[in-house]
Design a protein around this motif. Structure first.
Motif, PDB file in Angstrom:
ATOM      1  N   TRP A  34       0.851  -1.183   0.000  1.00 56.10           N
ATOM      2  CA  TRP A  34       0.000   0.000   0.000  1.00 56.10           C
ATOM      3  C   TRP A  34       0.890   1.237   0.000  1.00 56.10           C
ATOM      4  CZ3 TRP A  34      -4.747   0.334  -1.450  1.00 56.10           C
ATOM      5  CH2 TRP A  34      -5.653  -0.702  -1.208  1.00 56.10           C
ATOM      6  N   TYR A  35       0.582   2.169  -0.935  1.00 53.84           N
ATOM      7  CA  TYR A  35       1.269   3.459  -1.000  1.00 53.84           C
ATOM      8  C   TYR A  35       0.227   4.562  -0.854  1.00 53.84           C
ATOM      9  CZ  TYR A  35       5.484   1.245  -2.921  1.00 53.84           C
ATOM     10  OH  TYR A  35       6.612   0.477  -3.104  1.00 53.84           O
ATOM     11  N   LYS A  36       0.662   5.700  -0.329  1.00 49.50           N
ATOM     12  CA  LYS A  36      -0.193   6.879  -0.219  1.00 49.50           C
ATOM     13  C   LYS A  36       0.398   8.002  -1.076  1.00 49.50           C
ATOM     14  CE  LYS A  36      -1.980  10.252   3.152  1.00 49.50           C
ATOM     15  NZ  LYS A  36      -2.014  10.646   4.588  1.00 49.50           N
ATOM     16  N   GLN A  37      -0.445   8.609  -1.918  1.00 48.37           N
ATOM     17  CA  GLN A  37      -0.018   9.765  -2.707  1.00 48.37           C
ATOM     18  C   GLN A  37      -0.781  10.990  -2.202  1.00 48.37           C
ATOM     19  OE1 GLN A  37      -0.842   9.901  -7.024  1.00 48.37           O
ATOM     20  NE2 GLN A  37       1.221  10.740  -7.309  1.00 48.37           N
ATOM     21  N   ASP A  38      -0.041  11.951  -1.653  1.00 53.61           N
ATOM     22  CA  ASP A  38      -0.688  13.104  -1.058  1.00 53.61           C
ATOM     23  C   ASP A  38      -1.069  14.150  -2.117  1.00 53.61           C
ATOM     24  OD1 ASP A  38       2.436  14.389   0.347  1.00 53.61           O
ATOM     25  OD2 ASP A  38       1.620  14.573  -1.666  1.00 53.61           O
ATOM     26  N   SER A  39      -1.575  15.272  -1.629  1.00 56.32           N
ATOM     27  CA  SER A  39      -2.077  16.312  -2.542  1.00 56.32           C
ATOM     28  C   SER A  39      -0.979  16.927  -3.403  1.00 56.32           C
ATOM     29  CB  SER A  39      -2.785  17.412  -1.749  1.00 56.32           C
ATOM     30  OG  SER A  39      -1.886  17.966  -0.809  1.00 56.32           O
ATOM     31  N   ALA A  87      -6.373  11.522   0.257  1.00 55.97           N
ATOM     32  CA  ALA A  87      -5.217  11.203  -0.590  1.00 55.97           C
ATOM     33  C   ALA A  87      -5.662  10.176  -1.616  1.00 55.97           C
ATOM     34  CB  ALA A  87      -4.080  10.627   0.247  1.00 55.97           C
ATOM     35  N   VAL A  88      -4.723   9.799  -2.488  1.00 54.20           N
ATOM     36  CA  VAL A  88      -4.941   8.657  -3.361  1.00 54.20           C
ATOM     37  C   VAL A  88      -4.123   7.502  -2.798  1.00 54.20           C
ATOM     38  CG1 VAL A  88      -4.720   7.692  -5.678  1.00 54.20           C
ATOM     39  CG2 VAL A  88      -5.305  10.116  -5.387  1.00 54.20           C
ATOM     40  N   ARG A 108      -9.159   7.227  -4.754  1.00 51.74           N
ATOM     41  CA  ARG A 108      -9.121   8.611  -4.250  1.00 51.74           C
ATOM     42  C   ARG A 108     -10.066   8.724  -3.060  1.00 51.74           C
ATOM     43  NH1 ARG A 108      -7.358  13.442  -5.662  1.00 51.74           N
ATOM     44  NH2 ARG A 108      -6.781  12.804  -7.779  1.00 51.74           N
ATOM     45  N   LEU A 109      -9.492   8.951  -1.897  1.00 48.67           N
ATOM     46  CA  LEU A 109     -10.264   9.100  -0.662  1.00 48.67           C
ATOM     47  C   LEU A 109     -10.388  10.575  -0.315  1.00 48.67           C
ATOM     48  CD1 LEU A 109     -11.548   8.041   2.008  1.00 48.67           C
ATOM     49  CD2 LEU A 109      -9.228   7.942   2.953  1.00 48.67           C
ATOM     50  N   THR A 110     -11.617  11.022  -0.137  1.00 46.57           N
ATOM     51  CA  THR A 110     -11.870  12.407   0.270  1.00 46.57           C
ATOM     52  C   THR A 110     -12.621  12.383   1.600  1.00 46.57           C
ATOM     53  OG1 THR A 110     -12.032  13.105  -2.040  1.00 46.57           O
ATOM     54  CG2 THR A 110     -12.923  14.597  -0.371  1.00 46.57           C
ATOM     55  N   VAL A 111     -12.027  13.023   2.587  1.00 44.84           N
ATOM     56  CA  VAL A 111     -12.655  13.094   3.911  1.00 44.84           C
ATOM     57  C   VAL A 111     -13.175  14.519   4.118  1.00 44.84           C
ATOM     58  CG1 VAL A 111     -12.342  12.744   6.382  1.00 44.84           C
ATOM     59  CG2 VAL A 111     -11.044  11.348   4.755  1.00 44.84           C
TER      60      VAL A 111
END
Lengths: 112, 115
Positions: A34-39, A87-88, A108-111
């Protein structure tokens, strides 16, 4: 015939909720990530499993919990979502830990 | 700790011309792997090319080639005969030849190919 798939592709939710992202690969690989790509588009590894064993656990809040029910699946559960979790999230897989990693389409997760 | 630096946030090139994207990295390891990944507007991460540090020969994949300078810790990507479909963000990445498979990415370079 998608190699690495993720569901859902988009996820919009409220702060404080709990959500999961699922990943499946049909490449027969034994290692998943799992990787996280920030804004700002910066990519950083979060977790990795090899043959269902956790081998990478970066400095990630313990609200994030990966689960690998079998070699073909790696899910990511996030508790008590915060605005900063937006983030994505990319899943990836490889055959062995030195091999090229193949990425899923991202979630793409939007909180709010 | 290893770091990867891409010093060009944005670049542009005319269709059919050649462009080179820069990448430098910092490591004390002697055995490692380097990659270039492409991320088009579709968001999908696509492998462009891979280089093993123990190989002196530069990797090539069709129009894509690298200039790997191990002593200088430099790994640039050359795209020849640029096409509109090459428009994307390009990420350089480093992986230590250990037992984790951890990829460390640079900040990315946005490439615009102009008609």
């Amino acid at each position: 015939d998608t190699a690495v798939s993720q569901t859902p592709k988009y996820l919009v939710t409220q702060m404080g909720n709990d959500k999961s992202i699922k990943c499946e690969q049909n490449l027969g690989h034994d290692t998943m990530y799992w990787y996280k790509q920030d804004s700002k588009k910066f990519l950083k590894i979060m977790f990795s499993y090899n043959n269902k064993e956790l081998i990478i656990n970066e400095t990630v809040p313990n609200r994030f919990s990966p689960k690998s029910p079998d070699k073909a699946h790696l899910n990511l559960h996030i508790n008590s979502l915060e605005l900063g979790d937006s983030a994505v999230y990319f899943c990836a897989s490889s055959q062995g830990k030195k091999a090229t990693q193949f990425f899923g389409p991202g979630t793409r997760l939007t909180v709010l | 700790a290893q770091t990867v630096t891409q010093s060009q946030p944005e670049m542009s090139v005319q269709e059919a011309e050649t462009v080179t994207l820069s990448c430098t990295y910092d490591t004390s390891e002697s055995n490692y792997y380097l990659f270039w990944y492409k991320q088009p507007p579709s968001r999908q991460m696509i492998l462009v090319i891979r280089q093993e540090a123990y190989k002196q020969q530069n990797a090539t994949e069709n129009r894509f080639s690298v200039n790997f300078q191990k002593a200088a810790k430099s790994f640039s990507l050359k795209i020849s005969d640029s096409q509109l479909g090459d428009t994307a963000m390009y990420f350089c990445a480093f992986m230590k030849a250990g037992n984790t498979g951890k990829l460390i990415f640079g900040q990315g370079t946005t490439l615009q190919v102009k008609p």
